[in-house]
Design an enzyme around this catalytic site. Structure first.
Site, PDB file in Angstrom:
ATOM      1  N   PRO A 155       0.977  -1.286  -0.273  1.00 38.10           N
ATOM      2  CA  PRO A 155      -0.168  -0.074   0.226  1.00 38.10           C
ATOM      3  C   PRO A 155       0.509   1.408   0.225  1.00 38.10           C
ATOM      4  O   PRO A 155       1.652   1.704   0.632  1.00 38.10           O
ATOM      5  CB  PRO A 155      -0.843  -0.308   1.191  1.00 38.10           C
ATOM      6  N   GLU A 156       0.533   2.452  -1.407  1.00 39.25           N
ATOM      7  CA  GLU A 156       0.684   3.292  -1.120  1.00 39.25           C
ATOM      8  C   GLU A 156      -0.355   4.346  -1.003  1.00 39.25           C
ATOM      9  O   GLU A 156      -0.851   4.249  -1.016  1.00 39.25           O
ATOM     10  CB  GLU A 156       2.032   3.532  -1.651  1.00 39.25           C
TER      11      GLU A 156
ATOM     12  N   LYS B 288       0.374   8.562   4.411  1.00 37.95           N
ATOM     13  CA  LYS B 288      -0.003   7.044   4.483  1.00 37.95           C
ATOM     14  C   LYS B 288      -0.902   6.727   5.799  1.00 37.95           C
ATOM     15  O   LYS B 288      -1.156   5.244   5.651  1.00 37.95           O
ATOM     16  CB  LYS B 288       0.957   6.095   3.777  1.00 37.95           C
TER      17      LYS B 288
ATOM     18  N   ARG C 245      16.944   1.838   0.428  1.00 39.07           N
ATOM     19  CA  ARG C 245      15.907   1.203  -0.348  1.00 39.07           C
ATOM     20  C   ARG C 245      16.252   1.426  -2.092  1.00 39.07           C
ATOM     21  O   ARG C 245      17.033   1.730  -2.842  1.00 39.07           O
ATOM     22  CB  ARG C 245      14.236   2.062  -1.090  1.00 39.07           C
TER      23      ARG C 245
END
Length: 260
Positions: A2-3, A59, A249
């Site tokens: 989920p973003e 978020k 990342r």
């Protein structure tokens, strides 16, 4: 994973079903999703409360009631959703079900990385979420420039820092940098005004399209559509994509379109 577009989709789904519904019973199937409360306390504090209109910031999904506020951070695999009372099919890894006077609020999560929190007021919400910058969705160019002003780090980690701009994740940030033709490891302090404008234009377009799809879509001519291929090439120029860790990342960019 989920973003912001996924969480905005959750909010929109719940916005049409949740407001005004009264809590009848709370069933916590896995207390491991609860972060600052217990199953007994959650049930006791939500029992009889009515939900108000859901909100989202970055978020975080914010589910206020006429008492405490429920906060959900879906991490990588969480999915809050509304189901009719007679809907017996449940998502795998369901962790929480809140029975309402009509239907149920359910939460499924495979990995349980972030989970469900409870807060009493705005100060409590801020303590749970930590510092949050302006929400990325609908952020104007002037506010975007101000958010980046004086930053000393590299571009991608800065854009993903929720205290700078709330809501941008790994896929979104790579897509934005690719569309703006700026490498993710560029120093923010070295960006000129035109590059900041290009980043803002790319962010606005990527977010609007992603929200319409309810996720970061793997569309033709999108970096997201090719990044997981065994040997991906740039959808724009055909150059083999570069891979490296930026700010911890996994990052993907085009050495030709995004020169250092």
């Amino acid at each position: 994973m989920p973003e912001l577009p996924d969480v905005e989709g959750f909010r929109r789904e719940l916005a049409s079903a949740l407001p005004g519904r009264r809590v009848r019973r709370v069933r916590v199937h896995d207390p491991g999703i609860l972060r600052n409360t217990t199953a007994a306390a959650l049930g006791r504090r939500l029992d009889g409360r009515r939900f108000d209109r859901p909100r989202r910031h970055g978020k975080w999904l914010i589910l206020p009631t006429d008492g405490p506020t429920l906060l959900v951070h879906s991490g990588m695999t969480g999915h809050p959703y509304y189901a009719d009372a007679d809907a017996h099919e449940r998502e795998p890894h369901e962790r929480l079900a809140i029975a309402l006077d009509r239907g149920e609020l359910r939460y499924a999560d495979l990995r349980k990385l972030r989970g469900v929190w409870l807060a009493d007021d705005d100060e409590g919400i801020a303590r749970v979420t930590g510092p949050q910058g302006p929400d990325a969705l609908g952020l104007g160019l002037r506010a975007f420039r101000e958010a980046l002003r004086g930053r000393r780090g590299r571009l991608k980690p800065t854009l993903m820092d929720q205290s700078v701009i709330a809501g941008l994740g790994n896929l979104l940030t790579d897509e934005i940098c690719w569309r703006a033709r700026i490498p993710p490891n560029r120093a923010v302090a070295d960006l000129d005004p035109d590059e900041v404008r290009r980043l803002h234009t790319a962010m606005t377009g990527v977010l609007r399209t992603s929200v319409r799809h309810g996720r970061v879509p793997g569309l033709p001519r999108w970096l997201t559509g090719v990044r997981d291929e065994p040997d991906p090439s740039c959808p724009r120029c055909g150059t083999r994509l570069a891979h490296a860790r930026v700010g911890g990342r996994t990052s993907v960019w085009c050495p030709s379109c995004q020169p250092g």
